[in-house]
Motif scaffolding. Structure first.
Motif, PDB file in Angstrom:
ATOM      1  N   ALA A 171       3.627   5.554   7.232  1.00 57.06           N
ATOM      2  CA  ALA A 171       3.036   6.863   6.953  1.00 57.06           C
ATOM      3  C   ALA A 171       1.518   6.866   7.127  1.00 57.06           C
ATOM      4  O   ALA A 171       0.932   7.912   7.421  1.00 57.06           O
ATOM      5  N   LYS A 172       0.869   5.699   6.977  1.00 60.25           N
ATOM      6  CA  LYS A 172      -0.596   5.666   6.967  1.00 60.25           C
ATOM      7  C   LYS A 172      -1.223   4.999   8.199  1.00 60.25           C
ATOM      8  O   LYS A 172      -2.427   5.101   8.398  1.00 60.25           O
ATOM      9  N   ARG A 173      -0.437   4.352   9.035  1.00 60.11           N
ATOM     10  CA  ARG A 173      -1.031   3.496  10.069  1.00 60.11           C
ATOM     11  C   ARG A 173      -1.844   4.267  11.103  1.00 60.11           C
ATOM     12  O   ARG A 173      -2.730   3.688  11.743  1.00 60.11           O
ATOM     13  N   ARG A 174      -1.576   5.550  11.288  1.00 65.40           N
ATOM     14  CA  ARG A 174      -2.324   6.328  12.274  1.00 65.40           C
ATOM     15  C   ARG A 174      -3.608   6.922  11.694  1.00 65.40           C
ATOM     16  O   ARG A 174      -4.364   7.576  12.420  1.00 65.40           O
ATOM     17  N   ARG A 175      -3.851   6.680  10.424  1.00 63.35           N
ATOM     18  CA  ARG A 175      -5.038   7.247   9.794  1.00 63.35           C
ATOM     19  C   ARG A 175      -6.240   6.306   9.826  1.00 63.35           C
ATOM     20  O   ARG A 175      -7.332   6.682   9.431  1.00 63.35           O
ATOM     21  N   HIS A 176      -6.031   5.077  10.272  1.00 67.08           N
ATOM     22  CA  HIS A 176      -7.104   4.079  10.282  1.00 67.08           C
ATOM     23  C   HIS A 176      -6.793   3.067  11.369  1.00 67.08           C
ATOM     24  O   HIS A 176      -5.624   2.812  11.675  1.00 67.08           O
ATOM     25  N   HIS A 177      -7.850   2.479  11.936  1.00 64.79           N
ATOM     26  CA  HIS A 177      -7.647   1.545  13.047  1.00 64.79           C
ATOM     27  C   HIS A 177      -7.223   0.156  12.593  1.00 64.79           C
ATOM     28  O   HIS A 177      -6.840  -0.680  13.418  1.00 64.79           O
ATOM     29  N   ASN A 178      -7.268  -0.109  11.264  1.00 62.15           N
ATOM     30  CA  ASN A 178      -7.032  -1.471  10.789  1.00 62.15           C
ATOM     31  C   ASN A 178      -6.165  -1.438   9.523  1.00 62.15           C
ATOM     32  O   ASN A 178      -6.625  -1.738   8.428  1.00 62.15           O
ATOM     33  N   VAL A 179      -4.887  -1.072   9.675  1.00 65.75           N
ATOM     34  CA  VAL A 179      -3.951  -0.960   8.561  1.00 65.75           C
ATOM     35  C   VAL A 179      -2.894  -2.053   8.701  1.00 65.75           C
ATOM     36  O   VAL A 179      -2.371  -2.290   9.796  1.00 65.75           O
ATOM     37  N   HIS A 180      -2.576  -2.719   7.586  1.00 67.65           N
ATOM     38  CA  HIS A 180      -1.613  -3.819   7.613  1.00 67.65           C
ATOM     39  C   HIS A 180      -0.653  -3.685   6.433  1.00 67.65           C
ATOM     40  O   HIS A 180      -1.074  -3.436   5.307  1.00 67.65           O
TER      41      HIS A 180
END
Length: 397
Positions: A171-180
């Motif tokens: 749900a959140k990975r497209r909101r920031h370039h560095n999500v893990h």
């Protein structure tokens, strides 16, 4: 304003300092923040800043205490009756005093569990900003109306984002370039004690005869209490052991039956002894917005204890535990009872082998190691940028 230090917690810091801002109390329920930050404290100085408490006529101060895990918990103590801007101003001043007491450090990391700490911390000059997004807080009961806006700001400020589960990552990975994604892990040694023969006798449980089914964790709007009452009604010969604090819901709303035992909070150290006396673990989560992205820490904890589990259809339980046949998934009270009956009759040996094979690749140590590696990568670019600026300034001098 002042910092009170009854335990000599504010000593000379290590080269690296991590300051965590949390909406959870350190001594509330031992879960993800405690597991991760206890490991962080093995290599750096860690401060865990809680939400304020309010006392009539209090002189604003930080009450600090060092935990056995070597984490310094700092609690703002503020006068009762203050408005929002006053609370923010005092908290900001207390955090500034804390940093002044800490002194110089090679690297300062700001670690957020709640975006609502930004109003009193956004001015801080840190080397690294981390958001460990363990839950979708905006979906929880009583969420602050500004929480979504504050989270957007935190996503802009953070160099690295961690999520507490796979569904939240998606749900959140497209909101920031560095999500893990770093789903909840397991202290297998701790919960594995439930499989041993020498676990302590528990007075509030061992006198209760019959198959025991149990839950442990926070009891709040995420629990389907109607489901709990219904399965207890369907099987009055089963005993249901319910462990955990009741928050954000009226305790009077909990179903009451002779075979339902609301045992209250227990210490983390006591949990293996309770689980050792359970035949089946239950995770009767409601299916609503507050549970849409949860990744229950108790899933691998039940398994490490050797307790088979029935859960409602939580996405991060279905994937991978349900799909791999490690946890049973039920859609209604009748299916919940049927799945539990199946687990009570099934031999454990084959299941335990598959459980142990799955858990062998999981540990909080490995989780922290992976997080630390991502943090180091995220910190490299700011350090390189600062060095470039310093060289440019030296040339101009």
């Amino acid at each position: 304003m002042r910092v009170t230090d009854d335990t000599n917690s504010l000593g000379r810091p290590s080269a690296d300092v991590l300051i965590c801002f949390s909406h959870l109390r350190w001594n509330f329920v031992y879960q993800r923040p405690q597991h991760l930050l206890s490991r962080a404290a093995r290599q750096q100085t860690v401060y865990f800043v809680e939400e304020p408490i309010f006392e009539e006529g209090a002189d604003p101060h930080l009450a600090v205490e060092r935990t056995p895990e070597n984490v310094t918990v700092a609690v703002p103590v503020l006068p009762a009756g203050m408005n929002g801007p006053q609370i923010t101003r005092l908290q900001r001043g207390l955090i500034d005093e804390l940093l002044a007491d800490i002194g110089n450090a090679d690297r300062i990391t700001l670690w957020y569990y709640t975006p609502m700490a930004l109003p009193f911390s956004r001015h801080l000059n840190a080397d690294l900003c981390v958001y460990d997004n363990m839950d979708e807080l905006s979906a929880f009961r009583g969420a602050h109306p500004r929480l979504i806006a504050m989270e957007r700001e935190l996503f802009r400020r953070a160099q690295v984002i961690f999520t507490g589960g796979q569904s939240l990552f998606e749900a959140k990975r497209r909101r920031h370039h560095n999500v893990h994604a770093f789903p909840s892990s397991i202290d297998a040694t701790h919960f594995g004690r439930a499989r041993q023969d020498d676990v302590p006798v528990l007075a509030d449980q061992d006198g209760i005869e019959g198959p025991r089914l149990g839950f442990f964790g926070v009891i709040d709007e995420r629990m389907d209490i109607d489901l709990v009452g219904r399965i207890a009604e369907l099987r009055p010969d089963w005993q249901f052991m319910m462990i955990g604090p009741v928050v954000k819901i009226d305790p009077a709303s909990l179903p009451q039956r002779a075979n339902l035992h609301w045992l209250g909070s227990k210490r983390y150290e006591e949990l293996p002894a309770y689980l050792a006396g359970w035949d089946v673990g239950i995770m009767p989560f409601a299916l609503n917005e507050s549970t849409r992205f949860i990744s229950p820490t108790k899933t691998p904890e039940f398994l490490a204890a050797g307790v088979p589990v029935v859960s409602t259809a939580i996405t991060d339980v279905i994937r991978p535990y349900g799909q791999d046949g490690l946890v049973e998934i039920a859609a209604d009270p009748q299916e919940f009872v049927a799945k539990a009956e199946h687990l009570l009759a099934r031999p454990k040996d084959g299941w335990l082998k598959r459980v142990d094979a799955h858990l062998a690749g999981m540990s909080w140590d490995l989780t922290w190691q992976g997080m630390a590696q991502e943090m180091e990568k995220a910190a490299v670019r700011p350090r390189v940028e600062r060095k470039r600026v310093q060289l440019q300034e030296a040339v101009h001098v």
